[in-house]
Design an enzyme around this catalytic site. Structure first.
Site, mmCIF file in Angstrom:
data_model
loop_
_atom_site.group_PDB
_atom_site.id
_atom_site.type_symbol
_atom_site.label_atom_id
_atom_site.label_comp_id
_atom_site.label_asym_id
_atom_site.label_seq_id
_atom_site.Cartn_x
_atom_site.Cartn_y
_atom_site.Cartn_z
ATOM 1 N N HIS A 202 1.889 3.151 -3.414
ATOM 2 C CA HIS A 202 0.783 3.705 -3.998
ATOM 3 C C HIS A 202 1.163 5.306 -4.185
ATOM 4 C CE1 HIS A 202 -2.024 1.009 -5.745
ATOM 5 N NE2 HIS A 202 -2.171 0.253 -4.488
ATOM 6 N N GLN B 64 0.814 -1.101 -0.067
ATOM 7 C CA GLN B 64 -0.056 0.122 0.049
ATOM 8 C C GLN B 64 0.945 1.371 -0.121
ATOM 9 O OE1 GLN B 64 -3.502 0.693 -0.335
ATOM 10 N NE2 GLN B 64 -3.210 -1.784 -0.865
ATOM 11 N N ASP C 292 -6.777 -6.385 -5.249
ATOM 12 C CA ASP C 292 -6.431 -5.526 -6.458
ATOM 13 C C ASP C 292 -6.778 -5.747 -7.809
ATOM 14 O OD1 ASP C 292 -5.876 -3.327 -4.527
ATOM 15 O OD2 ASP C 292 -3.668 -3.457 -4.718
ATOM 16 N N HIS D 184 -53.177 17.379 1.596
ATOM 17 C CA HIS D 184 -52.473 15.822 1.550
ATOM 18 C C HIS D 184 -53.740 15.003 2.129
ATOM 19 C CE1 HIS D 184 -48.200 17.173 1.164
ATOM 20 N NE2 HIS D 184 -48.026 15.728 1.108
ATOM 21 N N GLU E 282 -9.709 0.787 4.663
ATOM 22 C CA GLU E 282 -9.962 0.510 3.138
ATOM 23 C C GLU E 282 -9.818 -0.977 2.901
ATOM 24 O OE1 GLU E 282 -8.961 1.706 -1.411
ATOM 25 O OE2 GLU E 282 -7.642 2.215 0.207
ATOM 26 N N HIS E 283 -8.649 -1.470 3.191
ATOM 27 C CA HIS E 283 -8.201 -3.009 3.222
ATOM 28 C C HIS E 283 -7.926 -3.309 4.748
ATOM 29 C CE1 HIS E 283 -6.776 -1.135 -0.675
ATOM 30 N NE2 HIS E 283 -7.608 -2.046 -1.183
#
Length: 457
Positions: A258, A255, A357, A416, A323-324
């Site tokens: 990235h 990770q 991924d 209504h 996230e992961h």
């Protein structure tokens, strides 16, 4: 990496995490200016921004569809086979998400249901800055195709010579992209959100990008649909003493490479493992072709959390809401029910996050920055609309009408109640009687009795 050691009975607090938020104010301001320029000046603004940010003079943003076919022949055949394998498994996974329209009927004949309709056009943003991401093409396009979206428009930054990576083009061909435009950044989001002379407007925009892309998506949201406002990628490894420190270090680096802002968390009930991982990392990072990015991420955004018990470690994971999430633990499957917040969960020592991924099948466009507390991975539901179906019979109206009129009175919405009341009057006395009703009689038709005033507290 920053180290946090929790005492017995002590639990991680969100404020202890080094999260800065996805969208700094200056980025939002800059993105808003770009979006407004594109809305006002269209293609002319896009050309100016392409030259300013990408260093490329663009005459025509649309990529010739034949470039996708040519890309298949330009790249290594093994890459093509890998992409086709990934595409097949991603498609198989997302086909299981498809929901059908449905209808149900009550005993009184009332029909209720839901109509599922695909979006007409979706825009897919594919990053192209520090690296090329053909995997993102597959992950964002295939669920849209499975959902039945009529037209898929891909935007991605041009390379220095003005073209697009052949890897990205080959993936687009396999995934089934309809149109590609060589434009990136906040300007690309504005282009597909509002349309320009050459780029069509879409119904929804999906896909990850840098902070300017994320800010632009937030700005256009409401005028067009978006999937999420995504921040930098992140991983959390939850481990006990059964984990291998080399494997854990490699997964954190996967990770970290990235982006310098990518966040890496190691949460463990083993102080020995935490120390071993941190001892392994320097030499492993030094061997990486992306050592500078990887080191910046680990040094500035990396956190090691050591807990006295696995229970406390699990609670820390739920606070992080990563996230992961990787579960490097004995009997990892047994922990699954206790994980409340995570975008994707990788169970056991053999479930490397990069499998997700690329080829496993579940989507890799995931909620970041703790938004897994309330958000979902990208999927087929992101590319369809759900319309409610309501078809009452006379009998159904008579059964439900009184409750509607009472609730409308409580909310002070006289018309209504009248809308239902006149129908009930017509059912009871006939259409001629309804047509003969005087304005003075309408009040009692809507509110046949006045509700009792609420009692004092």
């Amino acid at each position: 990496m920053r180290n946090i050691t929790l005492a017995q009975g002590e639990y991680l607090k969100a404020g202890q995490l080094p999260r800065q938020g996805v969208l700094p104010a200056k980025v939002v301001t800059a993105a808003a200016g770009i979006v407004e320029e594109v809305r006002e000046r269209g293609d002319a603004a896009l050309r100016d921004f392409c030259l300013k940010f990408d260093g490329v003079e663009m005459d025509d943003f649309r990529v010739d569809p034949s470039a996708m076919d040519a890309a298949i022949d330009r790249v290594d055949p093994e890459f093509v086979e890998a992409v086709k394998k990934a595409a097949a498994q991603i498609r198989d996974f997302h086909e299981r998400e498809v929901r059908q329209s449905w209808i149900t009927t009550r005993p009184d004949g009332t029909i209720l249901g839901q109509k599922v309709t695909p979006l007409s056009a979706a825009g897919v943003y594919v990053p192209g800055g520090r690296a090329q991401y053909p995997s993102t093409v597959l992950m964002d396009v295939i669920p849209a195709k499975v959902a039945g979206v009529e037209k898929i428009v891909m935007v991605t930054p041009p390379q220095k010579e003005g073209g697009i990576s052949p890897y990205t083009l080959a993936a687009a061909k396999v995934a089934g992209v309809d149109e590609i435009y060589a434009v990136g950044g906040a300007q690309a989001i504005a282009a597909v959100a509002y349309g320009t002379e050459s780029i069509p407007k879409v119904d929804k925009i999906v896909g990850p990008g840098n902070a300017f892309v994320a800010a632009a998506k937030r700005i256009v949201s409401g005028d067009v649909g978006i999937d999420m406002v995504a921040g930098p990628s992140e991983v959390c490894v939850l481990s006990d003493d059964s984990a291998n420190p080399v494997v854990v270090a490699a997964d954190l680096m996967a990770q970290a490479e990235h982006d310098p802002l990518a966040a890496c968390y190691l949460v463990t009930s083993s102080a020995e493992l935490a120390q071993a991982v941190q001892e392994k990392l320097p030499a492993m990072v030094a061997a990486s072709p992306r050592a500078e990015i990887t080191a910046a991420s680990l040094d500035n955004e990396g956190v090691v959390i050591v807990t006295p018990t696995l229970d406390q470690a699990i609670e820390a994971v739920n606070v992080i809401a990563p996230e992961h999430l990787e579960l490097h633990c004995d009997d990892a499957v047994s922990l699954l029910g206790r994980i409340k917040n995570a975008g994707a969960i990788f169970i056991g020592h053999w479930s490397s996050e990069p499998l997700g991924d690329y080829v496993a099948g579940p989507n890799h466009t995931l909620p970041t920055g703790g938004t897994a507390v309330f958000s979902n991975p990208l999927g087929v539901d992101d590319f369809v609309k759900h319309s409610s179906i309501i078809n009452y019979t006379k009998e159904g109206l008579e059964i439900d009408g009184p409750a509607v009129q009472v609730m409308a009175q409580a909310e002070g919405l006289w018309a209504h109640a009248l809308s239902v009341g006149v129908r009930r009057k017509m059912l009871a006395d006939g259409e001629e009687a309804l047509n003969a009703v005087t304005p003075d009689e309408l009040f009692a038709i809507a509110w046949s009795r006045i509700l009792d005033t609420p009692k004092e507290a």
